[in-house]
Design a protein around this motif. Structure first.
Motif, PDB file in Angstrom:
ATOM      1  N   THR A  54       0.816  -1.225   0.000  1.00 39.68           N
ATOM      2  CA  THR A  54       0.000   0.000   0.000  1.00 39.68           C
ATOM      3  C   THR A  54       0.847   1.271   0.000  1.00 39.68           C
ATOM      4  OG1 THR A  54      -0.142   0.209   2.409  1.00 39.68           O
ATOM      5  CG2 THR A  54      -1.779  -1.215   1.345  1.00 39.68           C
ATOM      6  N   GLY A  55       2.128   1.185   0.326  1.00 37.92           N
ATOM      7  CA  GLY A  55       2.983   2.370   0.360  1.00 37.92           C
ATOM      8  C   GLY A  55       3.165   2.954  -1.033  1.00 37.92           C
ATOM      9  N   TYR A  56       3.093   4.266  -1.135  1.00 42.54           N
ATOM     10  CA  TYR A  56       3.193   4.938  -2.436  1.00 42.54           C
ATOM     11  C   TYR A  56       4.488   4.575  -3.154  1.00 42.54           C
ATOM     12  CZ  TYR A  56       3.097   8.655  -5.958  1.00 42.54           C
ATOM     13  OH  TYR A  56       3.111   9.348  -7.148  1.00 42.54           O
ATOM     14  N   ASP A  57       5.604   4.668  -2.444  1.00 44.21           N
ATOM     15  CA  ASP A  57       6.891   4.409  -3.100  1.00 44.21           C
ATOM     16  C   ASP A  57       7.007   2.961  -3.562  1.00 44.21           C
ATOM     17  OD1 ASP A  57       7.634   7.035  -2.763  1.00 44.21           O
ATOM     18  OD2 ASP A  57       8.887   6.665  -0.983  1.00 44.21           O
ATOM     19  N   ALA A 332      -5.311   2.480  -4.793  1.00 46.33           N
ATOM     20  CA  ALA A 332      -6.126   3.423  -4.033  1.00 46.33           C
ATOM     21  C   ALA A 332      -5.549   3.685  -2.654  1.00 46.33           C
ATOM     22  CB  ALA A 332      -7.551   2.890  -3.910  1.00 46.33           C
ATOM     23  N   ALA A 333      -4.874   2.695  -2.085  1.00 41.76           N
ATOM     24  CA  ALA A 333      -4.234   2.890  -0.781  1.00 41.76           C
ATOM     25  C   ALA A 333      -2.945   3.687  -0.928  1.00 41.76           C
ATOM     26  CB  ALA A 333      -3.945   1.543  -0.125  1.00 41.76           C
ATOM     27  N   ALA A 334      -2.205   3.454  -2.016  1.00 41.74           N
ATOM     28  CA  ALA A 334      -0.989   4.237  -2.259  1.00 41.74           C
ATOM     29  C   ALA A 334      -1.320   5.714  -2.369  1.00 41.74           C
ATOM     30  CB  ALA A 334      -0.296   3.749  -3.525  1.00 41.74           C
ATOM     31  N   ASN A 335      -2.498   6.028  -2.910  1.00 37.79           N
ATOM     32  CA  ASN A 335      -2.952   7.418  -3.018  1.00 37.79           C
ATOM     33  C   ASN A 335      -3.227   8.049  -1.657  1.00 37.79           C
ATOM     34  OD1 ASN A 335      -2.922   7.313  -5.830  1.00 37.79           O
ATOM     35  ND2 ASN A 335      -5.108   6.881  -6.001  1.00 37.79           N
ATOM     36  N   LEU A 336      -3.272   7.239  -0.610  1.00 34.59           N
ATOM     37  CA  LEU A 336      -3.574   7.725   0.739  1.00 34.59           C
ATOM     38  C   LEU A 336      -2.384   7.610   1.671  1.00 34.59           C
ATOM     39  CD1 LEU A 336      -7.090   6.046   1.165  1.00 34.59           C
ATOM     40  CD2 LEU A 336      -6.605   8.373   0.411  1.00 34.59           C
ATOM     41  N   ASP A 337      -1.203   7.387   1.118  1.00 34.23           N
ATOM     42  CA  ASP A 337       0.004   7.257   1.935  1.00 34.23           C
ATOM     43  C   ASP A 337       0.316   8.618   2.580  1.00 34.23           C
ATOM     44  OD1 ASP A 337       2.558   6.959   3.009  1.00 34.23           O
ATOM     45  OD2 ASP A 337       3.253   5.699   1.358  1.00 34.23           O
ATOM     46  N   ARG A 339       2.856   9.672   3.966  1.00 39.38           N
ATOM     47  CA  ARG A 339       4.216  10.159   3.690  1.00 39.38           C
ATOM     48  C   ARG A 339       4.286  10.901   2.361  1.00 39.38           C
ATOM     49  NH1 ARG A 339       6.543   4.273   4.915  1.00 39.38           N
ATOM     50  NH2 ARG A 339       4.561   3.915   3.840  1.00 39.38           N
ATOM     51  N   LYS A 340       3.309  10.648   1.502  1.00 38.68           N
ATOM     52  CA  LYS A 340       3.248  11.337   0.204  1.00 38.68           C
ATOM     53  C   LYS A 340       2.209  12.454   0.221  1.00 38.68           C
ATOM     54  CE  LYS A 340       3.762  11.857  -4.324  1.00 38.68           C
ATOM     55  NZ  LYS A 340       4.980  12.435  -4.926  1.00 38.68           N
ATOM     56  N   PHE A 341       1.067  12.175   0.838  1.00 39.16           N
ATOM     57  CA  PHE A 341      -0.057  13.121   0.851  1.00 39.16           C
ATOM     58  C   PHE A 341      -0.458  13.424   2.290  1.00 39.16           C
ATOM     59  CE2 PHE A 341      -0.461  10.465  -2.986  1.00 39.16           C
ATOM     60  CZ  PHE A 341      -0.394  11.431  -3.978  1.00 39.16           C
ATOM     61  N   PRO A 342       0.010  14.533   2.865  1.00 44.67           N
ATOM     62  CA  PRO A 342      -0.388  14.886   4.238  1.00 44.67           C
ATOM     63  C   PRO A 342      -1.907  14.967   4.378  1.00 44.67           C
ATOM     64  CG  PRO A 342       1.409  16.288   3.481  1.00 44.67           C
ATOM     65  CD  PRO A 342       0.940  15.508   2.283  1.00 44.67           C
ATOM     66  N   GLU A 343      -2.395  14.555   5.542  1.00 45.76           N
ATOM     67  CA  GLU A 343      -3.848  14.487   5.785  1.00 45.76           C
ATOM     68  C   GLU A 343      -4.551  13.807   4.607  1.00 45.76           C
ATOM     69  OE1 GLU A 343      -5.263  18.081   8.411  1.00 45.76           O
ATOM     70  OE2 GLU A 343      -4.251  18.879   6.619  1.00 45.76           O
ATOM     71  N   GLN A 346      -8.383  13.750   3.819  1.00 42.74           N
ATOM     72  CA  GLN A 346      -9.041  15.035   3.585  1.00 42.74           C
ATOM     73  C   GLN A 346      -9.073  15.355   2.091  1.00 42.74           C
ATOM     74  OE1 GLN A 346     -10.494  17.001   6.068  1.00 42.74           O
ATOM     75  NE2 GLN A 346     -10.085  15.133   7.251  1.00 42.74           N
ATOM     76  N   PHE A 347     -10.260  15.713   1.607  1.00 45.10           N
ATOM     77  CA  PHE A 347     -10.413  16.131   0.219  1.00 45.10           C
ATOM     78  C   PHE A 347      -9.959  17.576   0.089  1.00 45.10           C
ATOM     79  CE2 PHE A 347     -13.329  18.088  -3.025  1.00 45.10           C
ATOM     80  CZ  PHE A 347     -12.770  17.476  -4.139  1.00 45.10           C
ATOM     81  N   LYS A 348      -8.853  17.782  -0.619  1.00 48.24           N
ATOM     82  CA  LYS A 348      -8.278  19.120  -0.776  1.00 48.24           C
ATOM     83  C   LYS A 348      -8.072  19.390  -2.270  1.00 48.24           C
ATOM     84  CE  LYS A 348      -5.757  19.034   3.635  1.00 48.24           C
ATOM     85  NZ  LYS A 348      -4.423  19.219   4.268  1.00 48.24           N
ATOM     86  N   PRO A 349      -9.019  20.081  -2.902  1.00 47.45           N
ATOM     87  CA  PRO A 349      -8.931  20.296  -4.346  1.00 47.45           C
ATOM     88  C   PRO A 349      -7.712  21.074  -4.802  1.00 47.45           C
ATOM     89  CG  PRO A 349     -11.108  20.855  -3.518  1.00 47.45           C
ATOM     90  CD  PRO A 349     -10.247  20.653  -2.322  1.00 47.45           C
ATOM     91  N   ASP A 350      -7.070  21.800  -3.889  1.00 50.37           N
ATOM     92  CA  ASP A 350      -5.900  22.581  -4.297  1.00 50.37           C
ATOM     93  C   ASP A 350      -4.593  21.852  -3.998  1.00 50.37           C
ATOM     94  OD1 ASP A 350      -6.178  22.721  -1.568  1.00 50.37           O
ATOM     95  OD2 ASP A 350      -5.802  24.882  -1.423  1.00 50.37           O
ATOM     96  N   ARG A 351      -4.645  20.570  -3.708  1.00 46.50           N
ATOM     97  CA  ARG A 351      -3.417  19.803  -3.464  1.00 46.50           C
ATOM     98  C   ARG A 351      -2.459  19.915  -4.647  1.00 46.50           C
ATOM     99  NH1 ARG A 351      -3.024  15.991   0.746  1.00 46.50           N
ATOM    100  NH2 ARG A 351      -5.076  15.406   1.572  1.00 46.50           N
ATOM    101  N   ASP A 352      -1.172  19.873  -4.342  1.00 47.24           N
ATOM    102  CA  ASP A 352      -0.163  19.849  -5.399  1.00 47.24           C
ATOM    103  C   ASP A 352       1.051  19.083  -4.878  1.00 47.24           C
ATOM    104  OD1 ASP A 352       1.063  20.307  -7.808  1.00 47.24           O
ATOM    105  OD2 ASP A 352       1.750  22.324  -7.296  1.00 47.24           O
ATOM    106  N   GLU A 353       0.822  17.819  -4.519  1.00 51.63           N
ATOM    107  CA  GLU A 353       1.869  17.025  -3.858  1.00 51.63           C
ATOM    108  C   GLU A 353       2.391  15.881  -4.726  1.00 51.63           C
ATOM    109  OE1 GLU A 353      -0.570  18.035   0.200  1.00 51.63           O
ATOM    110  OE2 GLU A 353      -0.823  16.136  -0.836  1.00 51.63           O
TER     111      GLU A 353
END
Length: 416
Positions: A54-57, A332-337, A339-343, A346-353
């Motif tokens: 599940t880890g993004y990397d 879908a779990a990697a998208n929630l890591d 270490r890659k995506f803080p919080e 939380q749905f944050k439309p202005d994310r840029d990570e």
């Protein structure tokens, strides 16, 4: 760690018991993924009898790692692997999958993908923007005055299947039949599928293949300006696609070209409405629209898992894999890591990570991603612009189709 009654984790052994058919799991898998990230992002799923990442990397790297692939029988025999012979009752499905872009490796994959890429990415996609906009507006015209709609049947189902049919060269009136075949077909990828699911998939695979074969014959006789004609009549290094390759490729393009996008339109509208944020700000311009679409893809992806066979011995995250082992990559779990995506929940439309992995990565990166993104970037802003005060009219119900993620129905209302 969050306590979930359907999830039991032993961090010492990294063994996880998780019932994928538990409604509280498939209705909101993100909670489970967050718990797994906290306890053991790499785990052995006892019910599935294999390791999952599940880890993004790790997921990002494994999608690109050539020691792992979508097929194994090109480098090892069934006897060597102790693998059972194919089931007779799924022979038509297996035949249709034999040359699927999703299931093959180089050099066959390279040849097929090269032929299709020329048309799929460059010739046809961007020019379809106007067509998508016209179709979306026509559909909204049909229900705008009603003040309510079930969005999947009246909108989300129609746009992707219509556009991919146009692109390939399939008559649009075949849309409802294509949807039926596709729903049956992808039943083979659900966890804990039944014998009835397999038989339905096999029947639809045969009907689907027979239909595509008839259209191929028409295009051989009278080529048109469509993707199917292009695939039939274009060569790569002196080779043309065979009949079986054309059938497999057309089926996978029709399925992948609409099934996930239908889910994603519904998922996206739901997450936007439940966020309580102002849609007009999310869709203020092209840039904010793109970011909003990518954030919905990150937080509620339509396809959750891709599997890979180990082709060469490899060690990943302290685990040794040998040829013939299978691993699961939970996109879908990697998208929630975190270490890659803080919080990450939380749905944050202005994310840029950075990029989400909803379309995969590496040589099997989704060939339909440009079309899916275009459809979402056109259709979602139009919905919210045309239907002011758009809101949920009932609590959305998630379909029991894990490892896909989509809604049974999406009832909406707005001011008229």
């Amino acid at each position: 760690m969050t306590q979930l009654p359907f999830l039991h984790v032993d961090p010492a052994t990294r063994e996880v018991s998780l019932d994928a058919r538990a409604p509280d799991f498939y209705a909101d898998p993100n909670r489970t993924y967050a718990a797994l990230h906290a306890a053991c992002p790499t785990f052995y799923w006892t019910q599935q009898k294999q390791w999952f990442f599940t880890g993004y990397d790790h997921v990002n790297a494994l999608l690109r790692d050539r020691r792992f692939g979508r097929q194994i029988l090109h480098v090892a025999s069934r006897d060597e692997l102790g693998m059972a012979e194919p089931a007779a009752h799924t022979r038509h499905f297996d035949k249709a999958e034999e040359h699927s872009l999703l299931e093959i490796e180089p050099p066959e994959h390279t040849r097929l993908r090269t032929l299709i890429n020329r048309a799929f990415v460059s010739r046809h996609v961007e020019k379809m923007k106007g067509e998508i906009e016209v179709l979306a507006n026509q559909l909204i015209d049909q229900f705008e005055a009603d003040g309510s709609v079930e969005l999947l049947a009246r909108f989300a189902d129609i746009i992707p299947v219509t556009m991919i049919a146009r692109m390939i060269g399939i008559p649009e009136e075949m849309g409802p039949q294509l949807l039926k075949w596709s729903h049956d077909y992808v039943g083979m990828y659900m966890f804990k599928r039944t014998r009835a699911d397999e038989e339905a998939a096999d029947r639809s695979a045969k009907e689907f293949a027979d239909y595509v074969r008839s259209v191929i014959a028409e295009r051989r006789a009278e080529p048109r300006d469509d993707l199917l004609s292009h695939m039939i009549h274009t060569e790569h290094k002196g080779q043309f696609l065979t009949e079986d390759e054309l059938i497999s490729t057309t089926i996978v393009l029709l399925n992948a070209g609409h099934e996930a996008t239908v889910h994603q339109i519904g998922n996206s509208v739901r997450v936007i409405l439940e966020s309580g944020l102002d849609p007009s700000r999310m869709f203020a311009d092209e840039k904010t629209t793109e970011r909003t679409v990518e954030e919905t893809l990150r937080i509620c992806a339509p396809v959750h898992i891709f599997e890979r066979w180990c082709i060469e011995p490899a060690e990943i995250d302290g685990l040794s894999f040998k040829r013939g082992d299978k691993v699961g990559l939970i996109l879908a779990a990697a998208n929630l890591d975190p270490r890659k995506f803080p919080e990450p929940l939380q749905f944050k439309p202005d994310r840029d990570e950075g990029a989400n992995l909803s379309f995969g990565a590496g040589i099997h990166f989704c060939i339909g991603a440009p079309l899916a993104r275009l459809e979402l970037n056109v259709a979602l802003p139009l919905l919210f612009k045309r239907l002011p005060g758009l809101a949920l009219a009932a609590t959305p119900k998630v379909k029991d189709v894990y490892h896909f993620h989509g809604l049974e129905r999406l009832d909406l209302r707005w001011a008229t």
